[in-house]
Motif scaffolding. Structure first.
Motif, PDB file in Angstrom:
ATOM      1  N   GLY A 175       0.812  -1.217   0.000  1.00 26.89           N
ATOM      2  CA  GLY A 175       0.000   0.000   0.000  1.00 26.89           C
ATOM      3  C   GLY A 175       0.839   1.258   0.000  1.00 26.89           C
ATOM      4  O   GLY A 175       1.817   1.378  -0.752  1.00 26.89           O
ATOM      5  N   ALA A 176       0.510   2.183   0.896  1.00 28.57           N
ATOM      6  CA  ALA A 176       1.183   3.490   0.927  1.00 28.57           C
ATOM      7  C   ALA A 176       2.655   3.371   1.313  1.00 28.57           C
ATOM      8  O   ALA A 176       3.481   4.190   0.908  1.00 28.57           O
ATOM      9  N   SER A 177       2.986   2.337   2.101  1.00 31.33           N
ATOM     10  CA  SER A 177       4.372   2.190   2.539  1.00 31.33           C
ATOM     11  C   SER A 177       5.295   1.713   1.422  1.00 31.33           C
ATOM     12  O   SER A 177       6.520   1.760   1.560  1.00 31.33           O
ATOM     13  N   TYR A 178       4.706   1.243   0.302  1.00 27.44           N
ATOM     14  CA  TYR A 178       5.516   0.783  -0.835  1.00 27.44           C
ATOM     15  C   TYR A 178       6.388   1.918  -1.359  1.00 27.44           C
ATOM     16  O   TYR A 178       7.610   1.772  -1.532  1.00 27.44           O
ATOM     17  N   ASP A 179       5.780   3.078  -1.625  1.00 24.66           N
ATOM     18  CA  ASP A 179       6.520   4.217  -2.172  1.00 24.66           C
ATOM     19  C   ASP A 179       7.572   4.719  -1.190  1.00 24.66           C
ATOM     20  O   ASP A 179       8.682   5.097  -1.591  1.00 24.66           O
ATOM     21  N   ALA A 180       7.225   4.717   0.090  1.00 21.53           N
ATOM     22  CA  ALA A 180       8.170   5.198   1.101  1.00 21.53           C
ATOM     23  C   ALA A 180       9.398   4.291   1.177  1.00 21.53           C
ATOM     24  O   ALA A 180      10.531   4.768   1.262  1.00 21.53           O
ATOM     25  N   TYR A 181       9.170   2.974   1.125  1.00 18.37           N
ATOM     26  CA  TYR A 181      10.280   2.031   1.193  1.00 18.37           C
ATOM     27  C   TYR A 181      11.137   2.102  -0.062  1.00 18.37           C
ATOM     28  O   TYR A 181      12.370   2.066   0.006  1.00 18.37           O
ATOM     29  N   LEU A 182      10.500   2.228  -1.227  1.00 21.10           N
ATOM     30  CA  LEU A 182      11.237   2.373  -2.479  1.00 21.10           C
ATOM     31  C   LEU A 182      12.079   3.646  -2.459  1.00 21.10           C
ATOM     32  O   LEU A 182      13.227   3.657  -2.930  1.00 21.10           O
ATOM     33  N   HIS A 183      11.517   4.713  -1.902  1.00 25.03           N
ATOM     34  CA  HIS A 183      12.233   5.977  -1.752  1.00 25.03           C
ATOM     35  C   HIS A 183      13.500   5.783  -0.912  1.00 25.03           C
ATOM     36  O   HIS A 183      14.587   6.247  -1.274  1.00 25.03           O
ATOM     37  N   ASP A 184      13.375   5.041   0.198  1.00 25.17           N
ATOM     38  CA  ASP A 184      14.522   4.801   1.077  1.00 25.17           C
ATOM     39  C   ASP A 184      15.588   3.951   0.392  1.00 25.17           C
ATOM     40  O   ASP A 184      16.789   4.178   0.560  1.00 25.17           O
ATOM     41  N   ILE A 185      15.160   2.959  -0.393  1.00 21.38           N
ATOM     42  CA  ILE A 185      16.112   2.101  -1.103  1.00 21.38           C
ATOM     43  C   ILE A 185      16.935   2.923  -2.095  1.00 21.38           C
ATOM     44  O   ILE A 185      18.165   2.769  -2.196  1.00 21.38           O
ATOM     45  N   LYS A 186      16.277   3.805  -2.817  1.00 19.57           N
ATOM     46  CA  LYS A 186      16.988   4.635  -3.798  1.00 19.57           C
ATOM     47  C   LYS A 186      17.995   5.564  -3.119  1.00 19.57           C
ATOM     48  O   LYS A 186      19.114   5.769  -3.620  1.00 19.57           O
ATOM     49  N   LEU A 187      17.616   6.115  -1.974  1.00 19.05           N
ATOM     50  CA  LEU A 187      18.542   6.984  -1.247  1.00 19.05           C
ATOM     51  C   LEU A 187      19.758   6.197  -0.759  1.00 19.05           C
ATOM     52  O   LEU A 187      20.880   6.715  -0.743  1.00 19.05           O
ATOM     53  N   GLN A 188      19.534   4.938  -0.368  1.00 20.19           N
ATOM     54  CA  GLN A 188      20.661   4.102   0.038  1.00 20.19           C
ATOM     55  C   GLN A 188      21.585   3.808  -1.148  1.00 20.19           C
ATOM     56  O   GLN A 188      22.812   3.756  -1.002  1.00 20.19           O
ATOM     57  N   GLN A 189      21.001   3.638  -2.335  1.00 17.54           N
ATOM     58  CA  GLN A 189      21.818   3.443  -3.538  1.00 17.54           C
ATOM     59  C   GLN A 189      22.693   4.671  -3.801  1.00 17.54           C
ATOM     60  O   GLN A 189      23.876   4.545  -4.129  1.00 17.54           O
ATOM     61  N   VAL A 190      22.104   5.839  -3.643  1.00 16.93           N
ATOM     62  CA  VAL A 190      22.861   7.083  -3.815  1.00 16.93           C
ATOM     63  C   VAL A 190      24.013   7.143  -2.826  1.00 16.93           C
ATOM     64  O   VAL A 190      25.136   7.550  -3.171  1.00 16.93           O
ATOM     65  N   HIS A 191      23.738   6.721  -1.600  1.00 17.10           N
ATOM     66  CA  HIS A 191      24.751   6.739  -0.547  1.00 17.10           C
ATOM     67  C   HIS A 191      25.973   5.910  -0.942  1.00 17.10           C
ATOM     68  O   HIS A 191      27.121   6.339  -0.788  1.00 17.10           O
ATOM     69  N   VAL A 192      25.724   4.709  -1.465  1.00 14.17           N
ATOM     70  CA  VAL A 192      26.837   3.836  -1.873  1.00 14.17           C
ATOM     71  C   VAL A 192      27.584   4.419  -3.070  1.00 14.17           C
ATOM     72  O   VAL A 192      28.824   4.435  -3.105  1.00 14.17           O
ATOM     73  N   LEU A 193      26.855   4.904  -4.047  1.00 21.74           N
ATOM     74  CA  LEU A 193      27.475   5.433  -5.272  1.00 21.74           C
ATOM     75  C   LEU A 193      28.393   6.615  -4.977  1.00 21.74           C
ATOM     76  O   LEU A 193      29.461   6.742  -5.570  1.00 21.74           O
ATOM     77  N   THR A 194      27.981   7.484  -4.056  1.00 21.60           N
ATOM     78  CA  THR A 194      28.828   8.635  -3.730  1.00 21.60           C
ATOM     79  C   THR A 194      30.128   8.181  -3.066  1.00 21.60           C
ATOM     80  O   THR A 194      31.190   8.746  -3.334  1.00 21.60           O
ATOM     81  N   LYS A 195      30.052   7.171  -2.208  1.00 19.31           N
ATOM     82  CA  LYS A 195      31.266   6.682  -1.557  1.00 19.31           C
ATOM     83  C   LYS A 195      32.203   6.006  -2.551  1.00 19.31           C
ATOM     84  O   LYS A 195      33.419   5.990  -2.363  1.00 19.31           O
ATOM     85  N   ARG A 196      31.638   5.451  -3.611  1.00 20.89           N
ATOM     86  CA  ARG A 196      32.480   4.834  -4.647  1.00 20.89           C
ATOM     87  C   ARG A 196      32.953   5.850  -5.683  1.00 20.89           C
ATOM     88  O   ARG A 196      33.675   5.493  -6.611  1.00 20.89           O
ATOM     89  N   GLY A 197      32.539   7.109  -5.552  1.00 17.76           N
ATOM     90  CA  GLY A 197      32.959   8.154  -6.481  1.00 17.76           C
ATOM     91  C   GLY A 197      32.207   8.146  -7.802  1.00 17.76           C
ATOM     92  O   GLY A 197      32.625   8.801  -8.755  1.00 17.76           O
TER      93      GLY A 197
END
Length: 333
Positions: free
Chosen positions: A72-94
């Motif tokens: 339900g509504a938590s689907y978008d929120a969780y997907l949002h968090d996953i994408k932010l975590q991906q950004v976090h890793v990518l920045t650390k890898r340059g």
């Protein structure tokens, strides 16, 4: 009617009791799933901050397994968090371009869907922080810092607004305007310490310290005169005062970065501590040596944790660093 029902005066059929037990199991599962999702997100961010990027990559594979339509509504929120975590890793890898692409898409989607202003401002703020980190001059971040300030000004987003002001202070520092940067930090530090994420609090303390280090560095005298940051050469007393202020704020930054186990930033803090204590003379050489040892420990740990291109696995911290070395690196003075 079973014996337990009879003894308690309960006359419900056994079949009904079993159906109730089944529903209880479903309720337990429904409660467990959000917990597991949150726990995985926390573990992922923790792995990234500690430099265990290969472990973070493994968690990235697991995180999408908890996505399904009936959330339900938590689907978008969780997907949002996953994408932010991906950004976090990518920045650390340059991989700045890949991280920018994800954030730009998220900002565009948030704007088109008419999501709340706080989410939009938060995404714009993260994009500004990314640009500030990736750019040597930081000017690429200015547009998004101003957007975040505009969105957060009139909607009681105190934490986001204060964080945006602190990012603007970092930008001024990169441009050589240490005194202007200090003025901005002083205007927002109260709200920042009350409402902002601990990481941004630590970043603000680090910016404070670097402002004072820039002001007490004699190599910057001519440049600061050109920028009208200084009208005359500072006295020895002023330089010593700025050095002590810088050291004090570095210790505050260290304490805050230790609370979130950010080894990347601790490495930077220990380097600045060692350099500053060296400049302060023989009386501070003991602190210089201690900071140098911690800097080396952080460097070695990050080198081992990231792994090489040949496919070396990310080692666990206690397997590849002695326990006392890690305690020394993350000790709270």
């Amino acid at each position: 009617v079973n014996a337990s029902s009879r003894s308690s005066g309960n006359t419900k059929p056994a079949s009904e009791e079993k159906s109730n037990e089944g529903s209880n199991d479903d309720d337990d599962a429904a409660l467990e799933e959000p917990f597991f999702r949150s726990a995985l997100l926390i573990l992922h961010e923790w792995a990234v901050r500690r430099g265990e990027l290969n472990d973070a990559d493994a968690l990235q594979i697991i995180l999408p397994d908890f996505l399904y339509p009936r959330m339900g509504a938590s689907y978008d929120a969780y997907l949002h968090d996953i994408k932010l975590q991906q950004v976090h890793v990518l920045t650390k890898r340059g991989r700045w371009d890949d991280a920018r692409a994800i954030l730009e898409t998220m900002i565009e989607e948030a704007s088109n869907e008419g999501s709340n202003k706080q989410q939009q401002a938060g995404l714009i703020l993260q994009f500004a922080a990314l640009q500030l980190e990736a750019s040597s001059t930081g000017m690429a971040a200015l547009e998004h810092i101003l957007k975040a300030l505009t969105l957060s000004k009139d909607d009681e987003m105190d934490g986001i607004h204060a964080t945006a002001v602190s990012l603007l202070a970092r930008l001024f520092l990169k441009m050589g305007h240490a005194k202007r940067s200090l003025a901005l930090l002083k205007s927002c530090i109260g709200l920042l310490m009350q409402h902002a994420h601990i990481f941004y609090q630590a970043e603000a303390m680090l910016t404070y310290a670097m402002c004072y280090m820039q002001m007490c560095n004699e190599k910057n005298d001519k440049w600061m005169e050109v920028l009208a940051e200084r009208t005359k050469k500072p006295t020895k007393t002023q330089i010593e005062r700025d050095q002590l202020n810088a050291l004090s704020y570095l210790k505050r930054a260290q304490s805050l970065f230790q609370r979130c186990h950010d080894v990347w930033k601790l490495k930077h803090v220990f380097y600045l501590q060692a350099r500053l204590c060296h400049d302060m003379g023989p009386a501070k050489h003991g602190q210089r040596d201690a900071a140098s040892e911690r800097f080396v420990a952080c460097s070695q740990y990050l080198d081992r944790s990231i792994g090489d291109k040949a496919g070396s696995q990310s080692p666990y911290i206690l397997d590849n660093l002695k326990l006392n070395e890690m305690q020394h690196m993350l000790s709270r003075d």
